[in-house]
Write an enzyme that holds these catalytic residues in place. Structure first.
Site, short mmCIF file in Angstrom:
data_model
loop_
_atom_site.label_atom_id
_atom_site.label_comp_id
_atom_site.label_asym_id
_atom_site.label_seq_id
_atom_site.Cartn_x
_atom_site.Cartn_y
_atom_site.Cartn_z
N LYS A 21 0.83 -1.22 0.00
CA LYS A 21 0.00 0.00 0.00
C LYS A 21 0.86 1.26 0.00
O LYS A 21 0.62 2.19 -0.79
CB LYS A 21 -0.91 0.01 1.23
CG LYS A 21 -1.59 1.34 1.48
CD LYS A 21 -2.35 1.38 2.77
CE LYS A 21 -1.53 1.69 3.99
NZ LYS A 21 -1.39 3.08 4.39
N ASN A 22 1.86 1.31 0.87
CA ASN A 22 2.61 2.56 1.00
C ASN A 22 3.48 2.84 -0.21
O ASN A 22 3.76 4.00 -0.51
CB ASN A 22 3.44 2.55 2.29
CG ASN A 22 2.55 2.70 3.52
OD1 ASN A 22 1.38 3.07 3.40
ND2 ASN A 22 3.08 2.40 4.68
N ARG A 92 -3.01 9.75 4.72
CA ARG A 92 -1.77 10.47 4.94
C ARG A 92 -1.11 10.85 3.61
O ARG A 92 -0.66 11.97 3.42
CB ARG A 92 -0.87 9.50 5.73
CG ARG A 92 0.45 10.04 6.08
CD ARG A 92 0.39 10.80 7.37
NE ARG A 92 1.64 11.48 7.61
CZ ARG A 92 1.72 12.72 8.04
NH1 ARG A 92 0.63 13.41 8.29
NH2 ARG A 92 2.88 13.29 8.25
N CYS A 116 -3.65 7.80 10.14
CA CYS A 116 -3.91 7.23 11.46
C CYS A 116 -3.50 8.20 12.56
O CYS A 116 -2.49 8.89 12.45
CB CYS A 116 -3.15 5.93 11.63
SG CYS A 116 -3.93 4.58 10.77
N ARG A 121 1.89 14.38 13.43
CA ARG A 121 2.53 13.99 12.17
C ARG A 121 2.77 15.23 11.31
O ARG A 121 2.08 15.46 10.33
CB ARG A 121 1.69 12.94 11.46
CG ARG A 121 1.55 11.69 12.29
CD ARG A 121 0.72 10.62 11.64
NE ARG A 121 1.46 9.87 10.65
CZ ARG A 121 0.98 8.79 10.03
NH1 ARG A 121 -0.24 8.37 10.30
NH2 ARG A 121 1.71 8.15 9.13
N PRO A 122 3.77 16.03 11.70
CA PRO A 122 4.03 17.26 10.96
C PRO A 122 4.57 16.99 9.56
O PRO A 122 4.99 15.87 9.26
CB PRO A 122 5.10 17.97 11.81
CG PRO A 122 5.71 16.92 12.65
CD PRO A 122 4.73 15.80 12.79
N ASP A 304 5.17 0.02 12.12
CA ASP A 304 3.88 -0.53 11.68
C ASP A 304 3.69 -1.99 12.12
O ASP A 304 2.64 -2.57 11.88
CB ASP A 304 3.73 -0.42 10.15
CG ASP A 304 3.40 1.01 9.72
OD1 ASP A 304 3.27 1.88 10.59
OD2 ASP A 304 3.29 1.25 8.50
N ARG A 396 -8.41 0.01 5.31
CA ARG A 396 -7.57 0.99 4.62
C ARG A 396 -6.31 0.35 4.08
O ARG A 396 -5.75 0.81 3.09
CB ARG A 396 -7.18 2.11 5.59
CG ARG A 396 -8.31 3.05 5.93
CD ARG A 396 -7.84 4.12 6.84
NE ARG A 396 -6.52 4.60 6.40
CZ ARG A 396 -5.75 5.41 7.07
NH1 ARG A 396 -6.15 5.86 8.24
NH2 ARG A 396 -4.60 5.79 6.60
C1 UD1 Z 1 5.06 6.35 6.59
C2 UD1 Z 1 4.06 5.23 6.44
C3 UD1 Z 1 3.57 4.74 7.80
C4 UD1 Z 1 4.77 4.38 8.68
C5 UD1 Z 1 5.80 5.51 8.72
C6 UD1 Z 1 7.08 5.13 9.44
C7 UD1 Z 1 3.01 5.83 4.36
C8 UD1 Z 1 1.80 6.30 3.67
N1 UD1 Z 1 2.94 5.75 5.69
O1 UD1 Z 1 4.39 7.42 7.23
O2 UD1 Z 1 2.75 3.61 7.60
O3 UD1 Z 1 4.30 4.17 10.00
O4 UD1 Z 1 6.16 5.88 7.38
O5 UD1 Z 1 7.66 4.02 8.83
O6 UD1 Z 1 4.01 5.47 3.75
N2 UD1 Z 1 8.19 13.79 10.77
C9 UD1 Z 1 8.36 15.13 11.05
N3 UD1 Z 1 8.24 16.03 10.04
C10 UD1 Z 1 7.98 15.66 8.75
C11 UD1 Z 1 7.80 14.30 8.46
C12 UD1 Z 1 7.91 13.37 9.49
O7 UD1 Z 1 8.59 15.49 12.21
O8 UD1 Z 1 7.90 16.53 7.88
C13 UD1 Z 1 8.32 12.77 11.84
C14 UD1 Z 1 7.02 12.06 12.14
O9 UD1 Z 1 6.24 12.76 13.08
C15 UD1 Z 1 7.53 10.73 12.71
C16 UD1 Z 1 8.81 10.49 11.90
O10 UD1 Z 1 9.19 11.75 11.38
O11 UD1 Z 1 7.88 10.88 14.05
C17 UD1 Z 1 8.66 9.51 10.76
O12 UD1 Z 1 7.56 9.87 9.93
P1 UD1 Z 1 7.46 9.50 8.39
O13 UD1 Z 1 8.52 8.50 8.06
O14 UD1 Z 1 7.40 10.75 7.61
O15 UD1 Z 1 6.07 8.77 8.34
P2 UD1 Z 1 5.01 8.87 7.19
O16 UD1 Z 1 5.70 9.07 5.88
O17 UD1 Z 1 3.95 9.81 7.61
#
Ligand code: UD1
Length: 429
Positions: A21-22, A92, A116, A121-122, A304, A396
């Site tokens: 999915k991702n 997301r 989720c 999640r900034p 995950d 989802r």
């Molecule tokens: C993706 C996956 C999700 C998985 C996560 C971590 C998708 C659609 N989702 O989520 O299933 O749990 O990777 O493997 O692929 N962060 C910031 N600023 C940013 C971006 C991220 O502070 O601009 C922080 C987040 O709050 C978190 C960490 O970085 O603590 C990792 O997040 P990120 O890898 O970006 O997760 P997602 O891409 O949202």
């Protein structure tokens, strides 16, 4: 709608894992960056994918399903770059449309991402990357707006390892002028998959899968036919389903190397694992052993999979400590596990789990996608009947979850109302 199940049957047999999915979410966004047609295979049939496909249709992308798991995408007639439908806010990865549209048209507006509720999640790292490529970014009226006269390559250092920011910056950078370097990039298999797909479209992306990705911008991208990698997390969930039910399950259509962190933990907990070219067999021993685990970016143990391993530790001999280092509120489901008799204490981002001999069936609510799946695993090894509500979360990200589990012998059904639930209870006694 809810899942209702009777626990206690060891799962046995074979299960075919769907596309990731991702990875699919990034790949679908990439597909609209050319005016030529793109065919995507091994597309998982899950709700998040349907949401992004619908959002793409609304801006003029032609989306044609040409098989159960095969779609043809054409982005030649995109007539607007504002993506603001009610559904996109719930997922997301709608934000990948920002990188894709901005790369192609230099302007995009996308509703702020949801997904989720597992902690703050900034998207500051995405925006920082876009700014480095020359975009102005602003968040107003619930929309993230990006705009640039021209995109130019640059040096992006991510403050933390972010899958989303890595993919989003990569999407925009493939059509920027000059070279971009992303440092401290995420190394997840789906980052590599999106990079590989972009390269088959004529992009020049090197180093995906390491922490430095180098992108040389190209003038244009062309059509391709690309098959998505298997879903590491779906596979891991079924491997843990085998472990907690003391079953014997082979997961097929996977890349065993992507499963290394999960396989290592299952071995540590006493499971027998055999690896083949495209499959892994997990035999769960009658008593699992506890272990400690910390979630980390790939190749570490995936966040995950954290709820699934917590369920296994709830039934393991001894004490296990789980440290969640990616998302701060990812232990919400623990209250539900406690209803089943699990002994889990959470303090900040650490859960201490004292294994119990048995869990008992209860009425549960899925708080998010992966925790929802983990609660189903708990139900499958609990004594008596368990119901899991709010299963839209599970849908989802898991294709035909109940059907795949039933094919392994699980006594589980998806029911629409109390009457159907009653029938199930009557039938299974
Ligand atoms: C993706 C996956 C999700 C998985 C996560 C971590 C998708 C659609 N989702 O989520 O299933 O749990 O990777 O493997 O692929 N962060 C910031 N600023 C940013 C971006 C991220 O502070 O601009 C922080 C987040 O709050 C978190 C960490 O970085 O603590 C990792 O997040 P990120 O890898 O970006 O997760 P997602 O891409 O949202």
């Amino acid at each position: 709608m809810q899942y209702i199940m009777k626990g206690g049957t060891p799962l046995a047999g074979d299960v075919i894992i769907s596309g990731a999915k991702n990875a699919a979410l990034g790949i679908l966004a990439a597909a609209i960056m050319t005016d030529e047609s793109v065919i995507i295979e091994n597309l998982p049939n899950v709700r998040d994918i349907n949401v992004i496909l619908n959002a793409m249709k609304e801006i003029g992308v032609v989306v044609e399903m040409i098989g159960d798991h095969k779609v043809k995408i054409n982005g030649a007639n995109i007539h607007k770059v504002v993506v603001d439908n009610a559904h996109i806010k719930k997922i997301r990865a709608g934000y990948y449309l920002l990188g894709a549209l901005a790369g192609k048209y230099r302007h995009a507006e996308v509703a702020l991402p949801g997904g989720c509720n597992i902690g703050s999640r900034p998207i500051d790292q995405h925006l920082k990357g876009f700014q480095t490529l020359g975009m102005d970014t602003v968040v107003e009226h619930g929309l993230v707006k990006v705009d640039a006269k021209r995109l130019v390559g640059g040096h992006v250092y991510l403050d933390m390892v972010s899958v989303g920011a890595t993919i989003n910056v990569m999407l925009a950078a493939v059509l920027a002028k000059g070279s971009t370097t992303i440092e401290n990039a995420a190394k997840e298999p789906h980052v590599v998959d999106v990079a590989n797909m972009l390269n088959t479209m004529g992009a020049n992306v090197r180093g995906a899968g390491t922490d430095t990705i180098r992108i040389r911008g190209v003038e244009r991208l062309h059509g391709t036919d690309y098959s998505i990698i298997p879903d590491q997390i779906e596979a891991g969930t079924f491997m843990f389903a085998a472990a907690v039910t003391h079953g014997d399950v082979t997961v097929h259509n996977i890349i065993p190397q992507h499963m290394d962190a999960i396989t290592a933990k299952l071995r540590e907990m006493g499971c027998e694992i055999s690896e083949f070219d495209e499959s892994i067999r997990v035999v769960g021993k009658s008593q699992l052993k506890s272990c400690n685990v910390k979630t980390l970016p790939y190749p570490g143990f995936p966040t995950d999979m954290q709820p699934q391993i917590c369920v296994a530790l709830s039934l393991a001999a001894g004490r296990g400590v789980v440290t969640e280092s990616i998302f701060e509120s990812r232990f919400k489901y623990v209250d539900e596990l406690t209803k089943m008799g699990a002994h889990v204490k959470v303090e900040s981002n650490v859960a201490v789990i004292d294994g119990v001999r048995r869990l008992t069936g209860a009425e549960l609510n899925a708080p998010d996608l992966r925790a929802g799946a983990a609660l189903v695993l708990a139900g499958l090894c609990a004594e008596g009947i368990t119901t899991v509500n709010d299963i839209e979360y599970i849908m989802r990200g898991y294709e035909d979850f109940d059907r795949k589990l039933r094919e392994l012998g699980a006594v589980i059904e998806l029911v629409d109302d109390e009457a159907e639930a009653k029938k199930f209870r009557f039938r299974v006694g």
